[in-house]
Write an enzyme that holds these catalytic residues in place. Sequence first.
Site, PDB file in Angstrom:
ATOM      1  N   GLY B  55       7.681 -38.696 -22.596  1.00 17.99           N
ATOM      2  CA  GLY B  55       8.757 -38.071 -23.359  1.00 17.99           C
ATOM      3  C   GLY B  55       9.616 -39.159 -23.990  1.00 17.99           C
ATOM      4  NE  ARG B  98       1.953 -42.644 -24.486  1.00 20.02           N
ATOM      5  CZ  ARG B  98       2.543 -41.448 -24.264  1.00 20.02           C
ATOM      6  NH1 ARG B  98       3.306 -41.278 -23.215  1.00 20.02           N
ATOM      7  NH2 ARG B  98       2.341 -40.437 -25.083  1.00 20.02           N
ATOM      8  CD  GLN B 211       1.835 -33.357 -22.282  1.00 22.00           C
ATOM      9  OE1 GLN B 211       1.140 -32.443 -22.724  1.00 22.00           O
ATOM     10  NE2 GLN B 211       1.655 -34.615 -22.637  1.00 22.00           N
ATOM     11  CG  ASP B 252       6.820 -38.265 -29.191  1.00 22.82           C
ATOM     12  OD1 ASP B 252       6.594 -37.069 -29.460  1.00 22.82           O
ATOM     13  OD2 ASP B 252       6.835 -38.716 -28.033  1.00 22.82           O
ATOM     14  CG  ASN B 262       7.098 -33.361 -31.200  1.00 24.64           C
ATOM     15  OD1 ASN B 262       7.473 -34.119 -30.307  1.00 24.64           O
ATOM     16  ND2 ASN B 262       7.047 -32.055 -31.021  1.00 24.64           N
TER      17      ASN B 262
END
Lengths: 371, 371
Positions: B55, B98, B211, B252, B262
């Site tokens: 997240g 990431r 998720q 994101d 996202n």
Amino acid sequence: MNIGGQRFRTIWLNPANEQIVQLIDQRFLPHQFVIEDVTTVAQMANAIREMHVRGAGLIGASAGYGMYLAAIEAGASATIAEFDRQLADAAAQLKATRPTAVNLSWAVERQTANIANGKTAPEKIALALRTAKEIAAEDEEHCRLIGQHGLHLIEQIARSKNGKPINVLTHCNAGWLAFVDYGSALAPIYTAHDRGLPVHVWVDETRPRSQGSKLTAWELAQHGVPHTIIADSVGGHLMQRGDVDLVIVGSDRTTRAGDVANKIGTYLKALAAKDNNVPFYVALPSASFDWSIRDGNEIPIEQRSVDEVKRAHGWRDGQMLEVSLAPENSPAANYGFDVTPRRLVTGLITERGICKADEKSILKLFPEHAS
Amino acid sequence: MNIGGQRFRTIWLNPANEQIVQLIDQRFLPHQFVIEDVTTVAQMANAIREMHVRGAGLIGASAGYGMYLAAIEAGASATIAEFDRQLADAAAQLKATRPTAVNLSWAVERQTANIANGKTAPEKIALALRTAKEIAAEDEEHCRLIGQHGLHLIEQIARSKNGKPINVLTHCNAGWLAFVDYGSALAPIYTAHDRGLPVHVWVDETRPRSQGSKLTAWELAQHGVPHTIIADSVGGHLMQRGDVDLVIVGSDRTTRAGDVANKIGTYLKALAAKDNNVPFYVALPSASFDWSIRDGNEIPIEQRSVDEVKRAHGWRDGQMLEVSLAPENSPAANYGFDVTPRRLVTGLITERGICKADEKSILKLFPEHAS
């Protein structure tokens, strides 16, 4: 189509005993290849409801064979009135299994009408057998023709790709496992592949039942067609990147005006195709048209068990297992289909050719349904 | 937010020993509540990469704490040059975990700049500690403010619903588990719920990692917010039926012009919202803006292991198990994010208020980034 080099259909009569229907129990694919013997209409209704068999055409063919089994069972009746009552019960039982697929009621009604022409029980049973075989044979032939017509679309795209793969996205399983043979959405792909065109298929996994991962990927692999499995959310991104040349999906019910009910999520792919100028085609044999309605909002949408959403059903250590994906007490909803409005559909691929998704164009191909 | 009535954040320093970072290891939710102790930057990099934490905001806060752990480790160096070299290595290691989330590089760079102000190792460690705490505290406060601003949107809709539930659809997890506390997309929902507004949330399950099912459903349930889990393909159908009043998602990375990266599938929901006149909002703290780019196409899209797509990871008999959903030899692709173009975004909900998704409106709220 071929499984490990051997020719199969999805449903057939046992050649040694035509009172036994045999079908591929698709619940165990791709991990196990199971053939099920079905000898009563109750068994067939269960096989449709519990999705041993599924897919527009195969549901229709299974219902046709189911009515034949019902006729055999009714043959033990004392009177023709009793025979007819039992057959009507069976018809209702079969129709109640899956609400969205129109092939189901179409096949049951065709059987009911034909069987009514018999005077005696043996005559009725013989008519039911003949009709069941006709429904299956027509399904197969219509799918073969869809492959021929759809081939031209793929050939057209191939000309602009200079030998590079033609990327086709599909949703759920509208391959030969959803029909008696060939498939609807996949028929053009098989035909193109067999002609040596470099086709590559993006396979939507199709939650919650994973018909894409489990069935579409398996049948493409068995036939040697290059493919890549993706989550259902990925198609839009691929279209944005220019990695999709064509979308072809099937249909569980299409109105006479061209609105398309198909597996839940089809509408989202149609929106993305529109937004990225990707042609969006629906392949369907005419048995998947519902000539009685115009507006897709009139199509009943099946809701299935929420366990399908809250769990995943897969293979581990030589057996099918379910694992939980969600809090035990959280509610879920499981809509099986959505309706893609005709304005998002580039064209329909039918056994009689390709047409636009509007009533006039559809009726030009199927003038017998002009009211 | 609350877990079983007890207040938690997603990440914190062990009150008895501030050299230990503690975090909720989210891999076992909703089935097990596991707290992990993290004491090295390598452990933190692993926790981010393997998604013990995930997240936008939580990745940023974790990277901030990771740099603090790196500073402690570098404190054993013989020279300040060696300290700086070790810290630079740690920064690179964290940034590589990431690629899509911009909060990650933002937090690492903020730490690097602040730590550089220290002359001695103890000074640098103290600065790293202070910065890590600041990043976490800011994230929490910004999310709290997003909840306040977003509340007005929900109140507006509530006025036209006459006491009927306000249905909000969200994708993936942009709740408090994705931040230090409150969340971005869910913050307005929690705030509205706490004010007594009848909010109901459609929770996209969010394949392949679930998720939505695993985290969003769980945190909503813990807080008592009514919700329903759906497959990712269902949102369009619900919007067609009029069953969605508002979409709120997180981000994101959002460009200075308002393009939104996202979780994969967000773009499809934005298309459906547009097609059905449903307002589509993106909630993000300013740390999720990438001020250096305008065009969403410049955002790198993470590709993760294809095993996530070909398998499902769930709970059975007291443990997490993987089951296979696909033929072993079928290829798959796993794009983690997509970009929703600003033309599909009704507005952005930030800690400074709500604005349109265009550069002028964004810079009016954040004038310090006007170039």
